[in-house]
Design an enzyme around this catalytic site. Structure first.
Site, PDB file in Angstrom:
ATOM      1  N   LYS A   1      -7.917  -1.114   6.718  1.00 60.16           N
ATOM      2  CA  LYS A   1      -8.251  -1.695   5.444  1.00 60.16           C
ATOM      3  C   LYS A   1      -7.341  -2.880   5.153  1.00 60.16           C
ATOM      4  CE  LYS A   1      -8.236   2.316   3.804  1.00 60.16           C
ATOM      5  NZ  LYS A   1      -8.472   3.810   3.012  1.00 60.16           N
TER       6      LYS A   1
ATOM      7  N   ASP B   1     -14.573   3.395   7.613  1.00 63.92           N
ATOM      8  CA  ASP B   1     -13.637   4.241   7.001  1.00 63.92           C
ATOM      9  C   ASP B   1     -13.904   5.094   5.906  1.00 63.92           C
ATOM     10  OD1 ASP B   1     -10.554   5.159   6.548  1.00 63.92           O
ATOM     11  OD2 ASP B   1     -10.945   4.383   4.548  1.00 63.92           O
TER      12      ASP B   1
ATOM     13  N   HIS C   1       0.656  -1.218  -0.150  1.00 65.73           N
ATOM     14  CA  HIS C   1       0.049  -0.227   0.031  1.00 65.73           C
ATOM     15  C   HIS C   1       0.690   1.396  -0.030  1.00 65.73           C
ATOM     16  CE1 HIS C   1      -3.793   2.352   0.679  1.00 65.73           C
ATOM     17  NE2 HIS C   1      -2.858   2.989   1.716  1.00 65.73           N
TER      18      HIS C   1
ATOM     19  N   SER D   1      -6.798   4.461   9.164  1.00 65.03           N
ATOM     20  CA  SER D   1      -7.503   4.317   7.963  1.00 65.03           C
ATOM     21  C   SER D   1      -6.907   3.217   7.113  1.00 65.03           C
ATOM     22  CB  SER D   1      -7.639   5.771   7.394  1.00 65.03           C
ATOM     23  OG  SER D   1      -7.907   5.546   6.176  1.00 65.03           O
TER      24      SER D   1
ATOM     25  N   ARG E   1     -13.537  13.422   6.985  1.00 64.46           N
ATOM     26  CA  ARG E   1     -12.396  14.028   7.239  1.00 64.46           C
ATOM     27  C   ARG E   1     -11.772  14.980   6.050  1.00 64.46           C
ATOM     28  NH1 ARG E   1      -8.512   9.177   7.455  1.00 64.46           N
ATOM     29  NH2 ARG E   1      -6.972  10.732   7.624  1.00 64.46           N
TER      30      ARG E   1
END
Ligand code: URA
Length: 432
Positions: A189, A163, A84, A185, A170
């Site tokens: 995930k 999220d 990620h 966050s 946000r």
């Protein structure tokens, strides 16, 4: 039953909240029992007062509990790896890393997001491939991982719904760039998505959420700690996002660059990041290799053509046409030339990202359509010598007017100096 106003007040006053309180708040918000205005106030209190490591874990845990989870290891009977990135300009790393890792025999399953602001999302890039299906069911995702060893799909709505809602809130309440909130966050995930080991690419620089190496390290450490608490192996690469990654910025242009890299002909910074990330992923897998051996295997997969073959198998399995000719091309290509001789001292990632966004490569609003053909190719990067009139970059545009405007923006992203300056490597640090 918790009283949200009390939790907001205690967080505003810098107190530590209990795991059960955070859980009820997050689950209550996901069930529409806590309104946006109270959650927004809570997020702002967190922004100013921060969360302890125990609170960050409790928040992450509550977010995971808001939806379904997948156990890929159990479904496949072996370790599955994932990567990620915190988001950057020209970041097509997953599209090249996935096939390299799969070609080395390790399943790579990833749920990706769409672009955010000036940063591009992997799904938007994959949408440039005619026929490619980003939406697979969990059963299809697991079956493809079993058969092809590689699948990249959109984030399932059932995974961490908290999220989705918190992120949108946000985004409009100036509470995105908080380390605990970003860590929770991303890691909620990743953990819910079921990979056993994760390589995180924390971008640092003017084109990233984290502007300084110190902030990047703090985010990396927070995410590694969340991974440790959830029994996942995590390695964080801190990488340069002061200039765009590789040369291409824009969806189809980036796919072409990812393909060139899989054939061994990619830009040096991007190729280095792909091979290093793949080496780390293989070292975290069940292959029983260390990072150096993993990297060597990754290099072999590129050299012997198996990485490109893995790319083609993957794209076909998801309904897409893997040939480069199938990717869209922009009708207008404008060159951006150097006004004088010198060295490229700076090439601002954010400015190139915004130029690509204005061309239509990203979304100005959530609903906007993306133009997959357009973007920028930065032919010269930091440290390169240029003569007056040399081509610094190409702008790929839908029409002359947008091409001209973007060419001006791209030229402004370049700063030419009298000397080369000190080169910064693509990988700034590795933690974990
Ligand atoms: N990417 C995410 O998924 N979440 C954040 O909060 C920031 C970047």
């Amino acid at each position: 039953m918790i009283r949200p106003a009390e939790l907001i007040q205690r967080k505003r006053d810098g107190q530590e909240l209990g795991a059960e309180e955070l859980r009820e708040l997050v689950l209550g918000y996901t069930r529409d029992e806590v309104p946006d205005y109270q959650m927004a106030a809570f997020l702002m209190a967190v922004y100013f007062k921060g969360l302890s490591s125990a609170e960050t874990f409790a928040l992450t845990d509550a977010m995971i509990a808001s939806g379904e989870t997948i156990d890929l290891g159990a479904a496949l009977g072996r370790k599955c790896v994932d990567k990620h990135s915190t988001g950057g300009v020209g970041d097509k790393t997953s599209i090249a890393v996935g096939p390299v890792v799969a070609a080395c025999g390790v399943p790579f399953g990833k749920m990706s997001g769409r672009g955010l602001g000036h940063t591009g999302g992997t799904l938007d890039k994959l949408d440039a491939i005619p026929g490619y299906r980003v939406e697979l069911t969990t059963e299809e995702f697991v079956a493809q991982l079993r058969e092809v060893g590689l699948a990249i799909i959109g984030q399932s709505a059932d995974l961490v719904p908290a999220d989705k809602r918190l992120y949108a809130l946000r985004d409009v309440t100036a509470t995105v760039d908080n380390i605990s909130l970003i860590a929770a966050s991303i890691m909620s995930k990743k953990i819910a998505g079921g990979a056993d080991a994760i390589v995180l690419d924390v971008k640092v620089g003017d084109g990233a959420f984290m502007k300084t190496l110190d902030d990047g390290r703090a985010l990396a450490e927070a995410m590694i700690e969340l991974g440790r608490r959830a029994d996942r192996k995590v390695v964080c690469l801190l990488t340069d996002m002061d200039q765009p990654l590789g040369r291409a910025v824009g969806n189809a242009l980036e796919l072409r660059e990812a393909l060139a890299t899989l054939r061994g002909a990619g830009p040096p910074d991007f190729s280095e990041l792909v091979l290093s990330s793949a080496g780390h992923l293989l070292a975290l897998s069940d292959l029983r290799v260390n990072q150096a051996q993993g990297r060597w295997r990754a290099e072999q997969a590129v050299a012997d053509g198996s990485a490109v073959e893995a790319y083609e198998r993957w794209i076909r399995a998801q309904g897409g046409d893997p040939s480069e000719d199938a990717l869209p091309r922009a009708p207008v290509v404008r060159e951006v030339t150097a006004p004088r001789a010198g060295w490229v001292r700076r090439l601002s990632a954010i400015q190139v990202g915004l130029a690509a966004l204005h061309l239509g490569a990203g979304r100005a609003t959530k609903e906007a359509e993306i133009d997959h053909a357009v973007g920028v190719i930065c032919l010269r990067k930091r440290g390169d010598a240029v003569a007056a009139g040399d081509v610094l970059a190409e702008v790929h545009a839908r029409d002359d007017a947008s091409g001209e405007e973007a060419a001006r923006e791209v030229l402004a992203a370049y700063e030419l100096g009298e000397e080369a300056g000190r080169e910064r490597k693509i990988i700034l640090d590795i933690i974990g």
